[in-house]
Write a protein that holds these residues in place. Sequence first.
Motif, PDB file in Angstrom:
ATOM      1  N   GLN A 243       0.266 -15.651   3.395  1.00  0.00           N
ATOM      2  CA  GLN A 243      -0.157 -14.708   2.356  1.00  0.00           C
ATOM      3  C   GLN A 243      -0.392 -15.391   1.007  1.00  0.00           C
ATOM      4  O   GLN A 243      -1.292 -15.016   0.253  1.00  0.00           O
ATOM      5  N   ALA A 250      -7.492 -12.197  -2.220  1.00  0.00           N
ATOM      6  CA  ALA A 250      -7.226 -10.752  -2.191  1.00  0.00           C
ATOM      7  C   ALA A 250      -7.660 -10.107  -3.505  1.00  0.00           C
ATOM      8  O   ALA A 250      -8.252  -9.017  -3.506  1.00  0.00           O
ATOM      9  N   ASN A 254     -10.562  -7.205  -3.759  1.00  0.00           N
ATOM     10  CA  ASN A 254     -10.256  -5.890  -4.337  1.00  0.00           C
ATOM     11  C   ASN A 254     -11.105  -5.599  -5.571  1.00  0.00           C
ATOM     12  O   ASN A 254     -11.435  -4.447  -5.845  1.00  0.00           O
ATOM     13  N   ARG A 277      -4.430  -3.840   1.971  1.00  0.00           N
ATOM     14  CA  ARG A 277      -4.675  -5.006   1.108  1.00  0.00           C
ATOM     15  C   ARG A 277      -6.095  -5.552   1.281  1.00  0.00           C
ATOM     16  O   ARG A 277      -6.746  -5.920   0.311  1.00  0.00           O
TER      17      ARG A 277
END
Length: 292
Positions: A243, A250, A254, A277
């Motif tokens: 992650q 990410a 977004n 996510r």
Amino acid sequence: MELMKKRKALSVGKGRRKRDRSRSSPQRLKSPGAFLDALQASGRYTFTRVDAARALGLSDVALKNALWRLARTGRVVSPRRGFYVIVPPEYRVAGSLPAAWFIRDLMDYLKRPYYVALLTAASLHGAAHQAPQEFQVVTDYPLGTIEIGRVRIRFVKKVYLSRTPTVGVKTPTGEMRVSTPEATALDLVRYPERCGGLSNVATVLHELAERLDGGELVRVAEADGEVAYAQRLGYLLDRVGRQEVARALAEWVNARAPRVAPLSPGESITGAQRDARWRVAVNEVVDVEARA
């Protein structure tokens, strides 16, 4: 009488000078074997039909027969018409040099841009969970698979190839172009069917993630321009416990507020769980245990 002696001496001198010039002038290579030896001595392992014709000075028929005999005895192989690879004795059992030794020369001969990609590139970057069964190359034109001896070269067409960043990787014969670790990761999710499916892609990403830079992932995704691939890549990195390396990606995803992308484009997303996510519809089970 004296005049005749002078003329005779002058004639002998001219003949001697003519013979001396003929000894010092360069000779054509008359033997195909000598031609191959000369190439190898200079560090070259490939040549074209035109190269051979120029060096040997044979007629078309004689040249064709000479190349046929060399191929029959295993001294050369021809992955594409008019292009030849020399096979040293230590590679005769394999039937060819490794593809890395001649891929640059082959693509130059075909006049096509290229880079070494997918599982082959991942392996070169250290993700060697399993040795790739074929040498995978991305180019901008559909090319048929090459199989010579134990070597198989698989080509994948990609229209916007120039957007993909590459690095030079040294080979025994020079250098070849290879996609960067980040570009390799994005290509793995772009072409999962070429890589053993999404579960195998996840396995490879788990190892490749050690070479990934979060900021460079974003730059590669921006250059690629298709957010859905970045969404799938981010989801898979999360699934294999990477992650942190995907954090910047990410944020980039977004910020673009993309629509929900299917994890597997060819499958229905009806009833599929959503990953908030990455805005991914999880419509395929990814076996993350496969990496063990």
